[in-house]
Motif scaffolding. Structure first.
Motif, mmCIF file in Angstrom:
data_model
loop_
_atom_site.group_PDB
_atom_site.id
_atom_site.type_symbol
_atom_site.label_atom_id
_atom_site.label_comp_id
_atom_site.label_asym_id
_atom_site.label_seq_id
_atom_site.Cartn_x
_atom_site.Cartn_y
_atom_site.Cartn_z
ATOM 1 N N ASN A 333 -8.632 -0.305 -2.827
ATOM 2 C CA ASN A 333 -7.477 0.474 -2.378
ATOM 3 C C ASN A 333 -6.170 -0.131 -2.865
ATOM 4 N N ILE A 334 -6.082 -1.460 -2.897
ATOM 5 C CA ILE A 334 -4.876 -2.120 -3.389
ATOM 6 C C ILE A 334 -4.711 -1.865 -4.889
ATOM 7 N N VAL A 335 -5.831 -1.955 -5.643
ATOM 8 C CA VAL A 335 -5.781 -1.670 -7.080
ATOM 9 C C VAL A 335 -5.301 -0.242 -7.321
ATOM 10 N N LEU A 336 -5.835 0.706 -6.538
ATOM 11 C CA LEU A 336 -5.415 2.098 -6.671
ATOM 12 C C LEU A 336 -3.932 2.256 -6.354
ATOM 13 N N PHE A 337 -3.458 1.530 -5.358
ATOM 14 C CA PHE A 337 -2.049 1.592 -4.971
ATOM 15 C C PHE A 337 -1.149 1.105 -6.123
ATOM 16 N N ILE A 338 -1.505 -0.036 -6.707
ATOM 17 C CA ILE A 338 -0.716 -0.584 -7.816
ATOM 18 C C ILE A 338 -0.827 0.310 -9.051
ATOM 19 N N TRP A 339 -2.027 0.801 -9.320
ATOM 20 C CA TRP A 339 -2.250 1.721 -10.444
ATOM 21 C C TRP A 339 -1.341 2.947 -10.301
ATOM 22 N N ASN A 340 -1.275 3.455 -9.097
ATOM 23 C CA ASN A 340 -0.473 4.651 -8.840
ATOM 24 C C ASN A 340 1.007 4.398 -9.117
ATOM 25 N N LEU A 341 1.476 3.172 -8.867
ATOM 26 C CA LEU A 341 2.893 2.859 -9.051
ATOM 27 C C LEU A 341 3.253 2.533 -10.494
ATOM 28 N N THR A 342 2.333 1.892 -11.208
ATOM 29 C CA THR A 342 2.705 1.339 -12.507
ATOM 30 C C THR A 342 2.004 1.978 -13.701
ATOM 31 N N GLU A 343 0.755 2.416 -13.515
ATOM 32 C CA GLU A 343 -0.029 2.854 -14.664
ATOM 33 C C GLU A 343 -0.364 4.341 -14.671
ATOM 34 N N LEU A 344 -0.144 5.027 -13.581
ATOM 35 C CA LEU A 344 -0.511 6.438 -13.493
ATOM 36 C C LEU A 344 0.342 7.261 -14.445
#
Length: 518
Positions: A333-344
């Motif tokens: 969930n943390i990886v998804l959160f960071i992915w959503n902010l920076t890599e999405l």
């Protein structure tokens, strides 16, 4: 090291702000060649009130130098953006390939005078003057250099805003009307661009839609509704919590307070955007992070209950496996959160669940659900009293659905337009979370939980028995038993024949006669 982390935090917040799109500010060098600025959903235009319901893109693009018309500001819908974006890689003749499809429909006074769509603006514009493509000054919002008016009477639609280092040759008596790459020029442009739904002069008419992309319309109402419902539930639960404190109820209280805090942060972020035109992006980041924390702890709490901790036993079985699996779920969930902010990718991916971390998180949620059901079945088969068994039946039936709802919702919403997807997922997710807390509060209400919550060898408090009605029943039973014993004790010297706890009347009469003859 500190400066590095500050830079990363600033980058995250900047990306988050661009994703929501309201006011775009920044600088761009011509050698960057291409920059995607924003995707913005414009509402359906009312034909009877087009001036106030159409979309507006307006702002300024300037430079410190005297160079003008060296780059291009392009605003197109998804039909034309795919080819334009797909050919963005810098290469010989790349500008012509990017603009190939747009040329067929875009308007230019010299090269494409019959083009019906106003897609292009040559920038940077002359300082303190309108852009050269603005041939009707009355259409430009006062105080700005250019204005796009987005009118679509069929349906809401996403529009894409980009800056590209391409220049259309319109010079000379017979211009070539060819696109040229200008990324080698030493030009730095400064842009300040607004994207809104509805007339900017009436922005206070509906502030919670005017300054938001269409997929964020009604989000304010969703947050307010969720917060009001939680505000009604919280004092009721606190009343019950202080009446019967227990480690289980303490964990539930923490999860519920975190959930309310996350809703409050996101609501405040929306209000600030509506009030000031720019929100404090860290509020939204913190709100989403708190929501993530609340859900992860809530899942851990459900596993605790499924294992019977605090209900059938004080000992927590399989701690290592429990914390390892829960830790993996939390990390995903943390990886998804960071992915959503920076890599999405804001162009390809329309929401966080349509990414590989999103798929992994949903898959692992199903693994956690399977483990939850296994632990619940194992606990229920130990043959407990009917009260505890009924608790596990109701608890398991609801929260099996709670685990399943999100994957099913994501699958169904993938078939829904991205213009409606976010608000659909948000509203149903809030409903499921709040309903989950309501069910647990009902199951752990003191009049019920006193029958199955345990706290080591500490006996039930007198008040706990009173609120359930058990103490009154026990007292009545004891009193009835004492009365019966007293009746039997008084009746035996008179006559040994007792029926249903009372002396037979005829024997009593005979005894009176004997006494009188005495």
């Amino acid at each position: 090291m500190k400066l590095r982390w500050i830079y990363i935090l600033f980058l995250v917040c900047s990306i988050f702000a661009c994703m929501n799109g309201l006011r775009l500010q920044g600088t761009l060098k011509a050698n960057t060649y291409f920059r995607f600025l924003s995707k913005f959903g414009f509402q359906k235009t009312d034909p009877n009130n087009g001036e106030n319901t159409q979309g507006y893109i307006y702002g300024n693009v300037t430079t410190q130098s005297n160079i003008t018309n060296d780059m291009l500001l392009v605003v197109v819908d998804s039909e034309y953006f795919v080819d334009f974006f797909g050919n963005r890689t810098r290469s010989p003749n790349s500008c012509n390939r990017m603009m190939n499809k747009i040329n067929r429909i875009a308007f230019d006074a010299v090269c494409f005078p019959k083009g019906p769509e106003d897609f292009l603006r040559r920038v940077p514009c002359p300082r303190d003057k309108l852009c050269v493509d603005e041939d009707t000054p009355s259409n430009v919002i006062p105080g700005y250099q250019f204005t796009y008016r987005v009118r679509d009477t069929q349906r809401p639609r996403f529009w894409f805003l980009s800056l590209v280092s391409c220049h259309l040759d319109t010079d000379g008596i017979k211009p070539s009307c060819q696109w040229h790459d200008t990324s080698t020029d030493d030009v730095i442009v400064h842009y300040d661009i607004w994207l809104v739904n509805g007339n900017p002069e009436l922005k206070h008419y509906n502030p919670f839609e005017h300054q938001f992309s269409f997929e964020l319309h009604d989000v304010f109402e969703i947050h307010v509704t969720a917060l009001v419902i939680c505000g009604i539930i919280l004092p009721m639960w606190l009343y019950a919590f202080f009446k019967q404190k227990h480690r289980i109820t303490k964990i539930l209280t923490v999860c519920f307070v975190l959930q309310i805090s996350s809703i409050g942060c996101n609501l405040l972020y929306i209000i600030l955007i509506a009030a000031t035109g720019s929100g404090y992006t860290w509020l939204a980041v913190i709100g989403n992070l708190i929501d993530l924390t609340s859900e992860c702890f809530f899942v851990l709490f459900l596993i605790f209950l499924a294992k019977g901790w605090g209900i059938t036993t004080d000992e927590l079985r399989g701690k290592i496996v429990l914390y390892v699996l829960w830790g993996i779920y939390t990390v995903l969930n943390i990886v998804l959160f960071i992915w959503n902010l920076t890599e999405l990718d804001p162009v390809i991916n329309t929401d966080k669940w349509q990414t590989y971390p999103g798929y992994l998180t949903l898959a692992f949620r199903m693994v956690i659900m399977t483990w939850f059901l296994y632990e619940l079945r194992k606990t229920s088969q130990q043959g407990y009293h009917n009260d505890r068994l009924q608790f596990f039946q109701h608890f398991g039936a609801f929260f099996m659905v709670w685990f399943v709802y999100l994957p099913v919702l994501v699958i169904i919403s993938s078939q829904v337009s991205a213009l409606w997807r976010y608000k659909t997922i948000l509203s149903i997710s809030y409903a499921a979370k709040i309903l989950g807390y309501i069910v647990l509060i009902h199951l752990l209400w003191p009049t019920k939980s006193v029958l199955y919550l345990i706290n080591g060898e500490i006996p039930l408090q007198t008040w706990d028995l009173e609120i359930t009605g058990l103490l009154d029943d026990m007292q009545e039973t004891v009193l009835d038993h004492d009365e019966e014993e007293e009746e039997i004790f008084t009746a035996k010297p008179l006559n040994g024949h007792i029926a249903n706890g009372h002396i037979k009347q005829q024997n009593g009469a005979a005894l009176i006669q004997q006494e009188s003859s005495f």
